[in-house]
Design an enzyme around this catalytic site. Structure first.
Site, PDB file in Angstrom:
ATOM      1  N   GLU A 163       0.811  -1.219   0.000  1.00  0.00           N
ATOM      2  CA  GLU A 163       0.000   0.000   0.000  1.00  0.00           C
ATOM      3  C   GLU A 163       0.844   1.269   0.000  1.00  0.00           C
ATOM      4  OE1 GLU A 163      -2.906  -0.397   3.096  1.00  0.00           O
ATOM      5  OE2 GLU A 163      -3.803  -2.164   2.172  1.00  0.00           O
ATOM      6  N   LYS A 189     -15.889  -1.515   2.804  1.00  0.00           N
ATOM      7  CA  LYS A 189     -15.175  -1.987   1.614  1.00  0.00           C
ATOM      8  C   LYS A 189     -16.210  -2.552   0.654  1.00  0.00           C
ATOM      9  CE  LYS A 189     -10.792  -3.316   3.838  1.00  0.00           C
ATOM     10  NZ  LYS A 189     -10.075  -4.453   4.469  1.00  0.00           N
TER      11      LYS A 189
END
Length: 432
Positions: A210, A343
C-alpha cells in the site's frame, strides 16, 4: 436509459494478480469499473470468485467471473427495461439471479464490477458528478471531504518484515482542507523515509503493497516511535493523530495472539486478549493513537466488547463486520466497536454498501471508507466517501499510483466544490 452493452475482461491489480474490469455502454458513452482484491480477508466476506486453475496465474485467474458477466448478467440487464439511474433495482436483479447469500454463484467480483459501472453511468445519465449521484442514492443533501488516513508503515500480511500489526496510519485532522491534508501527509511521509533510512539503512525504505515503508522491525511500539519522530521533524505534532489496523485475525491462534507470527511457531509466546488490550491502552497513553482497527480476531466478540467499553478511541470493525448488515447488527447489539470499515468488495454491490453505511451511521457509529491492498486505478471510492459523508478514508500512503489516483480524485472534487467544499477535519468520526 437502458443499457446497450456490457463487456467484462481480466485486467491486473496492483499486485500483478488478475481482477475483473467491466465496460458498460449507454447512449451517453462508455463507463468502466474495476474490482479490487484484499490480502487479509475476513472469512465472512462475500465470495471472490477465482478460477483455482493452478496452471494459470497460480489459480488466481478470474475467467469464470468474466464469463458469468458476459454470458449471464450482461444479456439479462441489456434485455431489462431499466435505466442506469435505478441502482437498487439493477443490483437486486443481479442478487436475485445469483440467489445465494454470499454471491457464491457468480462471485462478488462479478456482481460488483457491473454494479460500480452502473453507478458511474447513472451519474452521467443525470448529468451530475459521481459523488453527487451517490449522495442522492444515500439521501444525503450535503457532501463532505474526508480526512485521509495514510498507511505509512506496513506490516502484517502486506509486508515481508517481522511486524505483526498491519498498518500504522497518520491522519492530518488539523489540516484546513483536503489539499492541505495531502501536503501535510506527503511531508511527513518524506520525513519518515529519512528517519527510517538513518536508523535502519536504505534497504529499510522499501515499500509494501500500500506504499508504506516496511522496515524489518519486530516491535510494534518501534513503528509508533518512528511515526512520532517523523511527525515532530515535519513540524506537525499539533495537526496529526495516529491510527492503526492491527488485523489481529491474521495472528490469532487457538484463542490467543502471536505477535511474532512470521517466525517459527512457539505457543509459549502467545498472549491472551486482555494482555493485548493492555498493550493497546499503553499505545493510546504514550502516543496520539485515536483509532484502532481489528484489535481482535473476527470471532473474539467478547474481547471486542470489553475493549470498546473501556476506551474513548475509535474502534473499527473490518474483519469483524465485513460490510455485512447481519454482522453489523450483531456488532451494534453487542457494542463490539464504534466504527465500520466500508469496503465495497466485501459485500459486493453499491446498494448493499450504501445500506451497510446507513445502518452503521444510524446506530451512532463512525464509518471509514477503504481501498483494498490489491487495487486498480479506479477512483470510485473517492466519490463514494464524499457522497456518503463518512469523513474518513484510508487508501494507502502518498506513494504508488493506484493509491494516489484516489487521493488526486479527492483533490479534484474539492477544487470543483470550491467555496462549498467542507473538510471533516477534527470531526472525522462524526462529520455531520
Amino acid at each position: 436509459m437502458s443499457i446497450l452493452k456490457i463487456h467484462a475482461r481480466e485486467i491486473f491489480d496492483s499486485r500483478g494478480n488478475p481482477t475483473v474490469e467491466v465496460d458498460l455502454y449507454t447512449k451517453k458513452g462508455l463507463f468502466r469499473a474495476a474490482v479490487p482484491s484484499g490480502a487479509s480477508t475476513g472469512i465472512y466476506e462475500a465470495l471472490e470468485l477465482r478460477d483455482n486453475d493452478k496452471t494459470r496465474y497460480m489459480g488466481k485467474g478470474v475467467k469464470r467471473a468474466v464469463k458469468y458477466i458476459n454470458e449471464f448478467l450482461a444479456p439479462a440487464l441489456c434485455n431489462q427495461d431499466v435505466t442506469v439511474i435505478e441502482q437498487e433495482k439493477i443490483d437486486k436483479l443481479m442478487l436475485d439471479m445469483d440467489g445465494t447469500e454470499n454471491k457464491y454463484k457468480f462471485g462478488a467480483n462479478a456482481i460488483l464490477g457491473v454494479s460500480l459501472a452502473v453507478c458511474k453511468a447513472g451519474a452521467a445519465e443525470k448529468g451530475v458528478p459521481l459523488y453527487r449521484h451517490i449522495a442522492d442514492l444515500a439521501g444525503n443533501p450535503e457532501v463532505i471531504l474526508p480526512v485521509p488516513a495514510f498507511n505509512v508503515i506496513n506490516g502484517g500480511s502486506h509486508a515481508g518484515n517481522k511486524l505483526a500489526m498491519q498498518e500504522f496510519m497518520i491522519l492530518p485532522v488539523g489540516a484546513s482542507s483536503f489539499k492541505d491534508a495531502m501536503r501535510i501527509g506527503a511531508e511527513v511521509y518524506h520525513n519518515l523515509k529519512n528517519v527510517i533510512k538513518e536508523k535502519y539503512g536504505k534497504d529499510a525504505t522499501n515499500v509494501g503493497d500500500e506504499g508504506g515503508f516496511a522496515p524489518n522491525i519486530l516491535e510494534n511500539k518501534e513503528a509508533l516511535k518512528l511515526l512520532k519522530n517523523a511527525i515532530g521533524k515535519a513540524g506537525y505534532t499539533d495537526k496529526i493523530v495516529i491510527g492503526m489496523d492491527v488485523a489481529a485475525s491474521e495472528f490469532y491462534k487457538g484463542g490467543k495472539y502471536d505477535l511474532d507470527f512470521k517466525s517459527p511457531d512457539d505457543p509459549s509466546r502467545y498472549i491472551p486478549s486482555d494482555k493485548l488490550a493492555d498493550l493497546y491502552k499503553g499505545f493510546v497513553k504514550d502516543y496520539p493513537v485515536v483509532s484502532i482497527e481489528d484489535p481482535f480476531d473476527q470471532d473474539d466478540w467478547e474481547a471486542w466488547s470489553k475493549f470498546t467499553a473501556s476506551t474513548s478511541i475509535q474502534v473499527v470493525g473490518d474483519d469483524l463486520t465485513v460490510t455485512n448488515p447481519k454482522r453489523i447488527a450483531k456488532g451494534v447489539a453487542e457494542k463490539s466497536c464504534n466504527c465500520l470499515l466500508l469496503k465495497v468488495n466485501q459485500i459486493g454491490s453499491v446498494t448493499e454498501s450504501l445500506q451497510a453505511c446507513k445502518m452503521a451511521q444510524s446506530s451512532g457509529w463512525g464509518v471509514m471508507v477503504s481501498h483494498r491492498s490489491g487495487e486498480t486505478e479506479d477512483t470510485l471510492i473517492s466519490d463514494l466517501v464524499v457522497g456518503l459523508c463518512t469523513g474518513q478514508i484510508k487508501t494507502g500512503a502518498p506513494c504508488r499510483s493506484e493509491r494516489l489516483a484516489k487521493y488526486n480524485q479527492l483533490m479534484r472534487i474539492e477544487e470543483e466544490l470550491g467555496a462549498k467544499a467542507k473538510f471533516a477535519g477534527k470531526n472525522f468520526r462524526h462529520p455531520i
